[in-house]
Design a protein around this motif. Structure first.
Motif, PDB file in Angstrom:
ATOM      1  N   ALA A  96     -11.813 -15.263   0.554  1.00 37.83           N
ATOM      2  CA  ALA A  96     -13.047 -14.506   0.359  1.00 37.83           C
ATOM      3  C   ALA A  96     -12.813 -13.015   0.549  1.00 37.83           C
ATOM      4  O   ALA A  96     -13.358 -12.191  -0.181  1.00 37.83           O
ATOM      5  CB  ALA A  96     -14.114 -15.000   1.327  1.00 37.83           C
ATOM      6  N   VAL A  97     -11.963 -12.666   1.543  1.00 41.67           N
ATOM      7  CA  VAL A  97     -11.656 -11.244   1.770  1.00 41.67           C
ATOM      8  C   VAL A  97     -11.023 -10.644   0.523  1.00 41.67           C
ATOM      9  O   VAL A  97     -11.436  -9.589   0.043  1.00 41.67           O
ATOM     10  CB  VAL A  97     -10.697 -11.077   2.977  1.00 41.67           C
ATOM     11  N   ILE A  98     -10.031 -11.353  -0.015  1.00 40.94           N
ATOM     12  CA  ILE A  98      -9.345 -10.838  -1.202  1.00 40.94           C
ATOM     13  C   ILE A  98     -10.351 -10.664  -2.340  1.00 40.94           C
ATOM     14  O   ILE A  98     -10.432  -9.604  -2.963  1.00 40.94           O
ATOM     15  CB  ILE A  98      -8.200 -11.779  -1.648  1.00 40.94           C
ATOM     16  N   ALA A  99     -11.146 -11.713  -2.585  1.00 45.73           N
ATOM     17  CA  ALA A  99     -12.068 -11.676  -3.722  1.00 45.73           C
ATOM     18  C   ALA A  99     -13.094 -10.557  -3.573  1.00 45.73           C
ATOM     19  O   ALA A  99     -13.359  -9.809  -4.517  1.00 45.73           O
ATOM     20  CB  ALA A  99     -12.764 -13.028  -3.858  1.00 45.73           C
ATOM     21  N   ALA A 100     -13.641 -10.394  -2.349  1.00 48.10           N
ATOM     22  CA  ALA A 100     -14.680  -9.388  -2.151  1.00 48.10           C
ATOM     23  C   ALA A 100     -14.125  -7.983  -2.337  1.00 48.10           C
ATOM     24  O   ALA A 100     -14.712  -7.150  -3.023  1.00 48.10           O
ATOM     25  CB  ALA A 100     -15.279  -9.534  -0.757  1.00 48.10           C
ATOM     26  N   ARG A 101     -12.961  -7.745  -1.737  1.00 51.00           N
ATOM     27  CA  ARG A 101     -12.346  -6.418  -1.847  1.00 51.00           C
ATOM     28  C   ARG A 101     -11.990  -6.119  -3.300  1.00 51.00           C
ATOM     29  O   ARG A 101     -12.167  -5.015  -3.789  1.00 51.00           O
ATOM     30  CB  ARG A 101     -11.054  -6.404  -1.027  1.00 51.00           C
ATOM     31  N   TYR A 102     -11.457  -7.144  -3.963  1.00 44.78           N
ATOM     32  CA  TYR A 102     -11.029  -6.991  -5.356  1.00 44.78           C
ATOM     33  C   TYR A 102     -12.207  -6.563  -6.214  1.00 44.78           C
ATOM     34  O   TYR A 102     -12.137  -5.625  -7.001  1.00 44.78           O
ATOM     35  CB  TYR A 102     -10.455  -8.326  -5.830  1.00 44.78           C
ATOM     36  N   MET A 158       0.512  -1.072  -8.347  1.00 44.41           N
ATOM     37  CA  MET A 158       1.077  -2.059  -7.435  1.00 44.41           C
ATOM     38  C   MET A 158       2.015  -1.413  -6.427  1.00 44.41           C
ATOM     39  O   MET A 158       2.399  -2.026  -5.440  1.00 44.41           O
ATOM     40  CB  MET A 158       1.869  -3.086  -8.248  1.00 44.41           C
ATOM     41  N   PHE A 159       2.386  -0.172  -6.695  1.00 47.60           N
ATOM     42  CA  PHE A 159       3.381   0.503  -5.874  1.00 47.60           C
ATOM     43  C   PHE A 159       2.765   0.964  -4.550  1.00 47.60           C
ATOM     44  O   PHE A 159       1.639   1.444  -4.530  1.00 47.60           O
ATOM     45  CB  PHE A 159       3.933   1.701  -6.644  1.00 47.60           C
ATOM     46  N   PRO A 160       3.479   0.822  -3.405  1.00 50.26           N
ATOM     47  CA  PRO A 160       2.892   1.203  -2.108  1.00 50.26           C
ATOM     48  C   PRO A 160       2.796   2.715  -1.917  1.00 50.26           C
ATOM     49  O   PRO A 160       3.528   3.305  -1.140  1.00 50.26           O
ATOM     50  CB  PRO A 160       3.849   0.584  -1.090  1.00 50.26           C
ATOM     51  N   THR A 161       1.881   3.366  -2.667  1.00 50.88           N
ATOM     52  CA  THR A 161       1.791   4.823  -2.572  1.00 50.88           C
ATOM     53  C   THR A 161       0.808   5.276  -1.502  1.00 50.88           C
ATOM     54  O   THR A 161       0.908   6.379  -1.011  1.00 50.88           O
ATOM     55  CB  THR A 161       1.305   5.422  -3.893  1.00 50.88           C
ATOM     56  N   ASN A 162      -0.184   4.434  -1.190  1.00 50.47           N
ATOM     57  CA  ASN A 162      -1.215   4.899  -0.260  1.00 50.47           C
ATOM     58  C   ASN A 162      -1.643   3.766   0.660  1.00 50.47           C
ATOM     59  O   ASN A 162      -1.333   2.602   0.419  1.00 50.47           O
ATOM     60  CB  ASN A 162      -2.427   5.402  -1.050  1.00 50.47           C
ATOM     61  N   VAL A 163      -2.390   4.140   1.709  1.00 45.68           N
ATOM     62  CA  VAL A 163      -2.942   3.119   2.598  1.00 45.68           C
ATOM     63  C   VAL A 163      -4.369   2.818   2.147  1.00 45.68           C
ATOM     64  O   VAL A 163      -4.940   3.533   1.339  1.00 45.68           O
ATOM     65  CB  VAL A 163      -2.943   3.600   4.059  1.00 45.68           C
ATOM     66  N   THR A 192     -14.991  -5.124  -5.236  1.00 48.12           N
ATOM     67  CA  THR A 192     -15.427  -3.763  -4.899  1.00 48.12           C
ATOM     68  C   THR A 192     -14.561  -2.741  -5.608  1.00 48.12           C
ATOM     69  O   THR A 192     -15.049  -1.790  -6.202  1.00 48.12           O
ATOM     70  CB  THR A 192     -15.308  -3.522  -3.377  1.00 48.12           C
ATOM     71  N   LEU A 193     -13.239  -2.955  -5.540  1.00 46.63           N
ATOM     72  CA  LEU A 193     -12.321  -1.963  -6.109  1.00 46.63           C
ATOM     73  C   LEU A 193     -12.394  -1.926  -7.631  1.00 46.63           C
ATOM     74  O   LEU A 193     -12.081  -0.920  -8.246  1.00 46.63           O
ATOM     75  CB  LEU A 193     -10.890  -2.256  -5.646  1.00 46.63           C
ATOM     76  N   LEU A 194     -12.838  -3.047  -8.229  1.00 46.98           N
ATOM     77  CA  LEU A 194     -12.960  -3.072  -9.693  1.00 46.98           C
ATOM     78  C   LEU A 194     -14.076  -2.158 -10.184  1.00 46.98           C
ATOM     79  O   LEU A 194     -14.180  -1.889 -11.372  1.00 46.98           O
ATOM     80  CB  LEU A 194     -13.254  -4.495 -10.183  1.00 46.98           C
ATOM     81  N   GLN A 195     -14.922  -1.691  -9.272  1.00 49.09           N
ATOM     82  CA  GLN A 195     -16.049  -0.857  -9.695  1.00 49.09           C
ATOM     83  C   GLN A 195     -15.610   0.507 -10.223  1.00 49.09           C
ATOM     84  O   GLN A 195     -16.325   1.134 -10.978  1.00 49.09           O
ATOM     85  CB  GLN A 195     -17.037  -0.648  -8.541  1.00 49.09           C
ATOM     86  N   ALA A 205      -5.738  -7.053  -2.419  1.00 49.56           N
ATOM     87  CA  ALA A 205      -6.795  -6.608  -3.337  1.00 49.56           C
ATOM     88  C   ALA A 205      -6.559  -5.163  -3.765  1.00 49.56           C
ATOM     89  O   ALA A 205      -6.709  -4.811  -4.934  1.00 49.56           O
ATOM     90  CB  ALA A 205      -8.149  -6.744  -2.665  1.00 49.56           C
ATOM     91  N   LEU A 206      -6.160  -4.326  -2.797  1.00 44.25           N
ATOM     92  CA  LEU A 206      -5.908  -2.912  -3.098  1.00 44.25           C
ATOM     93  C   LEU A 206      -4.827  -2.764  -4.158  1.00 44.25           C
ATOM     94  O   LEU A 206      -4.917  -1.929  -5.058  1.00 44.25           O
ATOM     95  CB  LEU A 206      -5.488  -2.202  -1.803  1.00 44.25           C
ATOM     96  N   ARG A 207      -3.789  -3.576  -4.042  1.00 39.06           N
ATOM     97  CA  ARG A 207      -2.641  -3.437  -4.947  1.00 39.06           C
ATOM     98  C   ARG A 207      -2.854  -4.112  -6.298  1.00 39.06           C
ATOM     99  O   ARG A 207      -2.100  -3.876  -7.224  1.00 39.06           O
ATOM    100  CB  ARG A 207      -1.382  -4.009  -4.270  1.00 39.06           C
TER     101      ARG A 207
END
Lengths: 267, 281
Positions: B16-22, B81-86, B24-27, B119-121
């Protein structure tokens, strides 16, 4: 108080406030140095593997690189107020305050901050330039020194112009635009290689529309005394940095047009 | 019986955490679209530069030009996908003390934030990569610039290897991002390390310049470091530059680094949260 004295005072205040967070400043300075060093690693690796590029060797390309990066670093340090104009002034409505003060908006934005952290790129650009100049044994007679200064100032003006365009766009978009990065950071990336490797439409764009080649490729040909495979004339090579100043003036006109169209966000 | 129920509900929570964050970020679609133009432009410059150099000396290179072009386009498409930010919300929580609420949740903090990181990546990457890939695979050949286009993997083995390797690259990227979060808890602002680390990762992964183009004497070192698994391994498997037994070796190496870095991040997080001082009031 005249404008220059006022600007000086703005800058002193900005420097003082940045020095309050000395560690933070040092870390972001070193951070920027690190970020820019990686670009030169890529250039070195390409030359190491493939040899010379259309009669340009590593030192000659480093001369281009150093010049362009120094100019960009100086503009982005001086015009940091324009760089963050969208989020800091338009989105918050703070631009209203600038308009109310009895001084020019440009002066206030210039004085917003002298971003010392941006000078990490400058240090690296200058080091690369010096190394290249020593390698190439360039004779620094009065002509070359003048042309170099003219090119550097033209470059600062041109990058400043790009930041002014970026600021002006945010009158309409509110947010700052990532697309503009293609012209600033992307432009730096593009013109650090000799222009003749690119396709024609790309060359034309960077010569006539955003004249980045005029503050790098063309004058450097004259300094290095190279013949241009694209066939540009010596007079054009020497005079081309002037287009940087022209570009800046045009963008200031665009900015004052934007200021007239500005409607406050009301927040 | 009870434990299995518990773990299933945990799994549901993480999902659920992954889906919810995903979601949000898709907005942020407009931002993703703007980024698309930028990335196409960067891809084009990189390709023009590489082509110019390559044509000078095409004999005996460890990688072919179409393989390099694929490398550059995939790099641009999957840049998110690259770890550029937190995670900016995590950074905010650490600064304002909100991390205290995170600690009282009945979930393991590392796993919880790891899910947010997944989700961020992936969210911006999905938004950007699909139109980018359509551009590079379909549009460029239609415009008559097929030599600049992205060709499909040479065979099924390459495609399958690429998919596995991409999942491992995502896990590796999340593990590195989690280490950056640990640095953030430890130093509160992380300006220094969290800025320099991505810069070095960009070079050492092959994102700035494909790793096979670095000098031969550097290759053994580049082979051994963890960042290779972020970019270089999946993209070279895609284009068939790494195949057969070499592919298996590289996949194992990726798996090794995922395990080491995830374990390291988890351990340091446990140690640090034990002595955590909460900020704010």
């Amino acid at each position: 108080m005249n404008s220059i004295a006022l600007y000086w005072q703005y800058i002193m205040v900005s420097l003082k406030s940045q020095m309050q967070y000395r560690t933070s400043f040092l870390l972001s300075f070193v951070g920027q140095l690190g970020v820019t060093v990686i670009e030169i690693v890529a250039i070195w690796a390409l030359f190491d593997r493939f040899g010379e590029l259309d009669n340009w060797n590593l030192a000659e390309v480093c001369l281009l690189y150093g010049l362009v990066n120094s100019a960009f670093a100086i503009s982005s340090a001086l015009l940091s107020g324009f760089d963050s104009f969208g989020p800091l002034f338009v989105k918050t409505g703070n631009f209203d305050r600038l308009l109310l003060r009895p001084r020019s908006v440009v002066l206030q934005l210039m004085g917003h901050e002298l971003a010392l952290r941006r000078l990490g790129r400058l240090v690296q650009g200058l080091l690369v330039f010096l190394w290249a100049a020593v390698q190439l044994e360039i004779v620094w007679d009065i002509q070359n020194v003048l042309l170099l200064m003219f090119t550097l100032f033209g470059g600062i003006a041109l990058f400043a112009g790009l930041l002014v365009v970026q600021a002006t766009m945010s009158f309409w978009t509110v947010e700052s635009l990532e697309v503009m990065n293609t012209l600033t950071y992307g432009g730096v990336q593009t013109v650090q290689y000799p222009l003749d490797i690119y396709s024609e439409w790309f060359r034309k764009f960077f010569t006539f529309i955003v004249p980045l080649a005029c503050i790098s490729y063309f004058p450097v040909l004259a300094i290095l005394d190279k013949t241009d495979p694209l066939g540009s004339h010596f007079a054009f090579q020497v005079l081309s940095p002037a287009l940087g100043f022209v570009f800046l003036m045009v963008t200031f006109c665009f900015f004052s047009f934007g200021t007239k169209k500005y409607t406050s966000t009301g927040s | 019986m009870k434990t299995s129920l518990l773990s299933r509900s945990h799994l549901n929570a993480y999902g659920a955490v992954i889906a919810a964050r995903y979601r949000t970020l898709l907005q942020y679609r407009a931002a993703a679209l703007a980024g698309l133009v930028t990335q196409i432009f960067w891809g084009a410059i990189r390709i023009m530069v590489i082509v110019a150099f390559y044509e000078l000396n095409p004999e005996g290179q460890p990688i072919t030009l179409p393989q390099l072009v694929a490398y550059v386009w995939l790099g641009q498409a999957l840049l998110g996908m690259f770890p550029t930010n937190v995670d900016s919300e995590i950074a905010e929580m650490i600064k304002n003390g909100g991390v205290a609420y995170e600690l009282v949740r009945p979930l393991d903090l590392y796993n919880f934030w790891y899910c947010r990181t997944i989700a961020l990546r992936t969210a911006t990457t999905t938004l950007r990569s699909i139109p980018m890939l359509v551009f590079a695979v379909v549009l460029l050949p239609l415009l008559g610039m097929a030599e600049w286009g992205l060709s499909l993997p040479p065979d099924g083995a390459a495609l399958a290897g690429f998919c596995i390797s991409l999942v491992l690259a995502l896990a590796l990227s999340c593990a590195i991002t989690m280490l950056m979060h640990v640095v953030l808890i430890w130093s509160l602002d992380g300006e220094g390390i969290n800025r320099i680390l991505p810069a070095f990762a960009l070079v050492l992964s092959g994102n700035v310049l494909p790793l096979p183009l670095f000098p031969g004497w550097l290759q053994p070192f580049l082979e051994l470091q963890p960042f290779q698994g972020l970019v270089d391994v999946p993209f070279r498997i895609y284009s068939g530059n790494i195949e057969g037994q070499g592919m298996l070796v590289e996949l194992c190496q990726q798996l090794f680094w995922v395990t080491v870095l995830t374990y390291w991040g988890r351990r340091s997080m446990q140690r640090i949260t034990r002595h955590l001082v909460i900020q704010g009031g």
